[in-house]
Scaffold this motif. Structure first.
Motif, PDB file in Angstrom:
ATOM      1  N   LYS A 175       0.890  -1.361   0.073  1.00 17.91           N
ATOM      2  CA  LYS A 175       0.035  -0.054  -0.096  1.00 17.91           C
ATOM      3  C   LYS A 175       0.880   1.234   0.087  1.00 17.91           C
ATOM      4  N   ARG A 176       1.509   1.265  -1.084  1.00 13.84           N
ATOM      5  CA  ARG A 176       2.419   2.405  -1.228  1.00 13.84           C
ATOM      6  C   ARG A 176       2.612   3.014  -2.747  1.00 13.84           C
ATOM      7  N   ALA A 177       3.451   3.876  -3.112  1.00 13.97           N
ATOM      8  CA  ALA A 177       3.468   4.318  -4.428  1.00 13.97           C
ATOM      9  C   ALA A 177       4.195   3.134  -5.265  1.00 13.97           C
ATOM     10  N   ARG A 201       2.414   7.238  -8.626  1.00 13.64           N
ATOM     11  CA  ARG A 201       0.973   6.859  -8.444  1.00 13.64           C
ATOM     12  C   ARG A 201       1.017   5.917  -7.340  1.00 13.64           C
ATOM     13  N   LYS A 202      -0.330   5.995  -6.501  1.00 11.90           N
ATOM     14  CA  LYS A 202      -0.488   5.309  -5.285  1.00 11.90           C
ATOM     15  C   LYS A 202      -1.146   3.925  -5.947  1.00 11.90           C
ATOM     16  N   TRP A 203      -0.930   2.787  -5.291  1.00 14.54           N
ATOM     17  CA  TRP A 203      -1.453   1.375  -5.393  1.00 14.54           C
ATOM     18  C   TRP A 203      -3.005   1.520  -6.056  1.00 14.54           C
TER      19      TRP A 203
END
Length: 229
Positions: A90-92, A132-134
């Motif tokens: 849950k990160r970029a 971008r985020k997940w």
């Protein structure tokens, strides 16, 4: 061609049921091998054995000429597995792709170069996708990020279990592109499992068929899987 794997007299059981029976299998170094077969035919079990996540109940596995007695970290670091439904951190995006590199002690410019190269391989421009985020990714983009995270570490062996099952056609083609680049750039050995017969055949040097845990090279009309080809 040198052998990356040699399997001898492999049998594997789940609750006394034999799910895999392979007298002999050799996978060459730098080969792209396709595995086809119906659900429950033993494809995923074979991949888990090749990934050193399971030890066969009977038989012997040789990896780069060495008999595998006990699975070590070194074996597992040489091989990486991509599943159909792969979990992203849950990160970029760039953090997902760089994770395996950081674990291996890669830092700084080398890390950024490998991360960006891997994203390019799967058709994701770093300038657009790295930060971008997940949760901002489509299903196909997320699967390509997962593949990029494997490509970034330049694996000796890459195993793919239904990598295109839940993605759009464009992503399936870009995953194919990434797989080809992996072999061309680093000589990676690849084993592909998929129900997409045409996708597998377009990539692999040869393909084998698993039927009730046994391998064959024939696409006989007696094999129900190939009624859908």
């Amino acid at each position: 061609m040198k052998a990356m794997y040699r399997l001898k007299n492999i049998k594997h059981f789940y609750s006394q049921r034999c799910v895999l029976q392979i007298p002999s299998l050799e996978i060459g170094q730098g080969e792209i091998l396709g595995l086809l077969g119906a659900n429950g035919s033993g494809k995923s079990t074979l991949l888990r054995i090749l990934a050193f996540l399971e030890t066969p109940t009977e038989g012997t596995v040789y990896f780069k000429k060495e008999r595998v007695e006990t699975v070590s970290v070194n074996y597992r670091r040489s091989v990486t597995l991509l599943l159909q439904n792969t979990y992203l951190l849950k990160r970029a995006v760039w953090e997902n792709v760089a994770f395996g590199l950081k674990v291996r002690g890669v830092r700084g410019k080398e890390l950024m170069k490998s991360m960006e190269e891997a994203l390019y391989f799967v058709g994701l421009a770093p300038s657009q996708f790295a930060r971008r985020k997940w949760y901002e990714l489509s299903g196909g983009e997320a699967q390509r990020v997962a593949l990029a995270s494997r490509l970034a570490i330049k694996p000796e062996v890459l195993l793919l279990d239904e990598p295109t099952a839940s993605v759009d056609r464009v992503s399936a083609e870009l995953i194919k592109q990434g797989v080809r680049m992996c072999r061309e750039k680093w000589g990676t050995t690849l084993v592909l499992v998929s129900h997409d017969v045409l996708w597998v055949k377009s990539l692999s040097d040869r393909h084998l068929i698993l039927t009730e845990g046994e391998l064959s090279t024939s696409s006989s009309s007696n094999n129900p899987f190939f009624m859908f080809e």
